[in-house]
Scaffold this motif. Structure first.
Motif, mmCIF file in Angstrom:
data_model
loop_
_atom_site.group_PDB
_atom_site.id
_atom_site.type_symbol
_atom_site.label_atom_id
_atom_site.label_comp_id
_atom_site.label_asym_id
_atom_site.label_seq_id
_atom_site.Cartn_x
_atom_site.Cartn_y
_atom_site.Cartn_z
ATOM 1 N N GLY A 271 -16.570 8.632 21.294
ATOM 2 C CA GLY A 271 -17.232 7.464 20.713
ATOM 3 C C GLY A 271 -16.221 6.337 20.571
ATOM 4 N N ALA A 272 -16.498 5.210 21.166
ATOM 5 C CA ALA A 272 -15.614 4.058 21.081
ATOM 6 C C ALA A 272 -16.241 3.017 20.155
ATOM 7 C CB ALA A 272 -15.382 3.467 22.468
ATOM 8 N N THR A 273 -15.484 2.583 19.149
ATOM 9 C CA THR A 273 -15.978 1.639 18.154
ATOM 10 C C THR A 273 -14.950 0.532 17.958
ATOM 11 O OG1 THR A 273 -17.034 3.502 17.021
ATOM 12 C CG2 THR A 273 -16.847 1.464 15.783
ATOM 13 N N GLU B 8 -10.043 3.830 16.438
ATOM 14 C CA GLU B 8 -9.518 4.628 17.542
ATOM 15 C C GLU B 8 -10.451 5.814 17.753
ATOM 16 O OE1 GLU B 8 -7.612 4.206 14.621
ATOM 17 O OE2 GLU B 8 -6.812 2.308 15.373
ATOM 18 N N ALA B 9 -10.630 6.199 18.991
ATOM 19 C CA ALA B 9 -11.517 7.322 19.301
ATOM 20 C C ALA B 9 -10.912 8.637 18.806
ATOM 21 C CB ALA B 9 -11.768 7.397 20.800
ATOM 22 N N VAL B 10 -11.745 9.483 18.269
ATOM 23 C CA VAL B 10 -11.384 10.844 17.870
ATOM 24 C C VAL B 10 -12.464 11.754 18.453
ATOM 25 C CG1 VAL B 10 -11.085 12.440 15.943
ATOM 26 C CG2 VAL B 10 -10.282 10.084 15.733
ATOM 27 N N ILE B 11 -12.054 12.814 19.152
ATOM 28 C CA ILE B 11 -13.050 13.741 19.681
ATOM 29 C C ILE B 11 -12.956 15.072 18.935
ATOM 30 C CG2 ILE B 11 -13.148 12.661 21.953
ATOM 31 C CD1 ILE B 11 -11.463 14.954 23.051
ATOM 32 N N ALA B 12 -14.097 15.631 18.625
ATOM 33 C CA ALA B 12 -14.151 16.949 17.997
ATOM 34 C C ALA B 12 -14.108 17.986 19.112
ATOM 35 C CB ALA B 12 -15.414 17.096 17.165
#
Length: 194
Positions: free
Chosen positions: A147-149, A153-157
């Motif tokens: 998810g880019a906002t 900064e992007a964080v991936i689970a």
């Protein structure tokens, strides 16, 4: 009630996630995280029914299923980490684009896609030795989402799941569970209370 022992028995902070922990050739730190890491053991325990039982009975229960996973909120998004998060993906150089790598799903899973182990190494407040949670025969088999906002900064689970090894099944039904928790003994000589 808070005691001196309480203050020496706390798992502190998010810990560090290692791939192939203890393997001097292949061990590596996965990378920076944000939002912590979560170790989960999901268990299905069957209550064996008998006529006349009034409720849960000691000795009349058995573990039917036991799955362990480690969810890592990964912030360090290198090409290698993205390929690790997408089990069954390959990482290759792009010949017509200098300085780019391509991550592409193969559409299948091979034995070589499994990571020998993934470990969460966390500080214990009363010890110079860490607690280590180890998952074995690991795949990242959760969904993949970036998810880019704006202004974030992007964080991936990344959901790492432990898998049973068919070589560990015994004829009598016994099996080695593919996770372990290594917890240090905390003694007077080690306790700092800090």
């Amino acid at each position: 009630m808070v005691t001196k022992e309480t203050l020496q028995s706390l798992i502190l902070d998010a810990g560090v996630v290692y791939l192939n922990y203890g393997d001097t050739t292949n061990e590596r730190i996965l990378g920076a995280t944000e939002g912590g890491n979560t170790f989960t053991v999901e268990r299905e325990i069957r209550e064996i029914p008998f006529d006349g039982m009034k409720g849960k009975t000691k000795g009349a229960r058995r573990i039917i299923r036991e799955d362990a996973k480690l969810t890592v909120n990964l912030k360090e998004l290198t090409a290698e980490n993205i390929a690790t998060a997408l089990a069954g993906a390959t990482l290759s150089e792009i010949t017509d684009k200098e300085d780019y790598q391509e991550i592409r799903s193969t559409g299948s899973l091979q034995d070589s896609d499994y990571i020998d182990n993934v470990a969460l190494v966390a500080t214990i407040s009363g010890s110079t030795k860490p607690a280590v949670i180890i998952l074995e025969n690991v795949l990242s088999d959760g969904n993949f989402e970036i998810g880019a906002t704006d202004k974030e900064e992007a964080v991936i689970a990344v959901e790492f799941s432990a898998h049973y090894d068919p070589d560990d099944f015994e004829a009598d039904g016994a099996v080695k569970v593919p996770y372990a928790i290594h917890y240090p003994e905390i003694g007077e000589e080690e306790g700092t209370g800090s």
